[in-house]
Write an enzyme that holds these catalytic residues in place. Structure first.
Site, PDB file in Angstrom:
ATOM      1  N   CYS A  80       0.843  -1.207   0.000  1.00  0.00           N
ATOM      2  CA  CYS A  80       0.000   0.000   0.000  1.00  0.00           C
ATOM      3  C   CYS A  80       0.875   1.252   0.000  1.00  0.00           C
ATOM      4  O   CYS A  80       1.522   1.577   1.005  1.00  0.00           O
ATOM      5  CB  CYS A  80      -0.915  -0.028   1.224  1.00  0.00           C
ATOM      6  SG  CYS A  80      -1.818   1.506   1.515  1.00  0.00           S
ATOM      7  N   CYS A  83      -0.052   3.988   2.532  1.00  0.00           N
ATOM      8  CA  CYS A  83       0.336   3.563   3.883  1.00  0.00           C
ATOM      9  C   CYS A  83       1.773   3.981   4.189  1.00  0.00           C
ATOM     10  O   CYS A  83       2.102   4.331   5.332  1.00  0.00           O
ATOM     11  CB  CYS A  83       0.210   2.053   4.036  1.00  0.00           C
ATOM     12  SG  CYS A  83      -1.463   1.412   3.862  1.00  0.00           S
TER      13      CYS A  83
END
Length: 325
Positions: A80, A83
């Protein structure tokens, strides 16, 4: 993606916390004393404010710790990209809060069950747990100022509603060392607690409630008084019920919050712990809004009666999380 749900409106007060302001003052005093003593025996290292959590350790590392300090949960994954921007910022901010918050990082690829329980639809997703209560904070990447405003609200809620002011931090503490709680002088509560027990034995539940409240007004963290108060209030409620009529109404009105609450009280007094918990969790799923909050609060009160260490409470907390999210 703009962050969503940056609100504290989902937090529900724990009924057992009767004097949050007193608890806040005592906790602040303890933190100040620990700081004067260079951290003290209950202090943690700044490195211990950010932890990796998995399904096996969730009860211990998140739910139990949330009774001491608000726990921010960062759902993330290695693949991700957002993230990778958000997670370091969260880590930095939590350390800057100097013990007011704890950050639990959960890898969604390795912990699918937790992801499902919280209803995570996409990552990054950030939640918080305060005194055992989960609430969504925001989803997606966000700027430092927005995140800090949300964390400020979280800290304020934890202090004002639950008396939680976090952990003492010692920069020189050894990372990973298990902190030992600082000794708290015992108050002169034996007489009051004995009076409460005598009132319970005599069936004077109102007197017992008042005696336990007298203890908690001076010592909000007194575990014996908190447990006794929860039990006395339960017995006081049940005393006014017609068991046959209450169970009849519960059977006829499965979606009626008050009918199910009354039946759950009777279940618990009768020793049918799982039935009481299951009844209220089912009712949480059937209700919404204020009714749902009322049922959820009563369930938390029954958790206090049974005790946080009971495995039936742990199982019911997980089931409640699934019902809510």
């Amino acid at each position: 993606m703009q962050p969503r749900n940056m609100s504290m409106s989902g937090v529900v007060d724990l009924a057992a916390v009767k004097a949050a302001q007193e608890a806040k003052a005592k906790a602040e005093q303890a933190r100040a004393e620990a700081a004067r003593q260079g951290g003290g025996p209950g202090a943690v290292s700044p490195a211990d404010l950010v932890i990796d959590v998995d399904e096996a350790g969730f009860e211990r590392d998140v739910l139990q710790r949330s009774t001491e300090v608000p726990v921010v949960i960062d759902f993330w994954a290695e693949w991700c990209e957002p993230c990778k921007q958000l997670s370091p910022l969260l880590e930095q901010l939590v350390v800057e809060y100097n013990g007011r918050l704890l950050l639990a990082k959960i890898d969604v690829d390795a912990n699918q069950m937790l992801m499902q329980q919280f209803g995570v639809q996409g990552i990054p997703a950030v939640f918080a747990v305060v005194a055992g209560q989960a609430l969504p904070l925001f989803q997606g990447a966000a700027g430092r100022e927005q995140i800090q405003q949300t964390l400020d609200q979280l800290v304020q809620v934890a202090e004002e509603r639950f008396g939680l002011t976090g952990l003492a931090v010692d920069p020189d503490a050894e990372p990973g060392a298990a902190p030992q709680p600082a000794a708290v002088p015992a108050g002169p509560y034996d007489t009051l607690l004995e009076a409460a027990v005598r009132a319970l034995d005599a069936g004077d539940f109102g007197g017992a409630v008042q005696a336990y409240k007298n203890v908690l007004s001076d010592d909000p963290g007194n575990s014996e008084a908190k447990l006794g108060l929860a039990q006395a209030e339960l017995l006081q409620r049940v005393q006014s019920l017609d068991p046959q009529q209450a169970r009849k109404e519960a059977a006829e009105k499965p979606g009626d919050a008050q009918a199910q609450i009354a039946a759950a009280d009777l279940d618990l007094v009768g020793g049918h712990v799982e039935d009481a918990f299951g009844r209220l969790i089912d009712t949480v799923q059937r209700t919404a809004g204020d009714e749902r909050d009322t049922v959820r609060i009563r369930l938390l009160e029954l958790f206090e009666v049974v005790g946080a260490d009971d495995p039936r409470v742990s199982a019911a907390r997980r089931a409640l999380s699934r019902a809510l999210f």
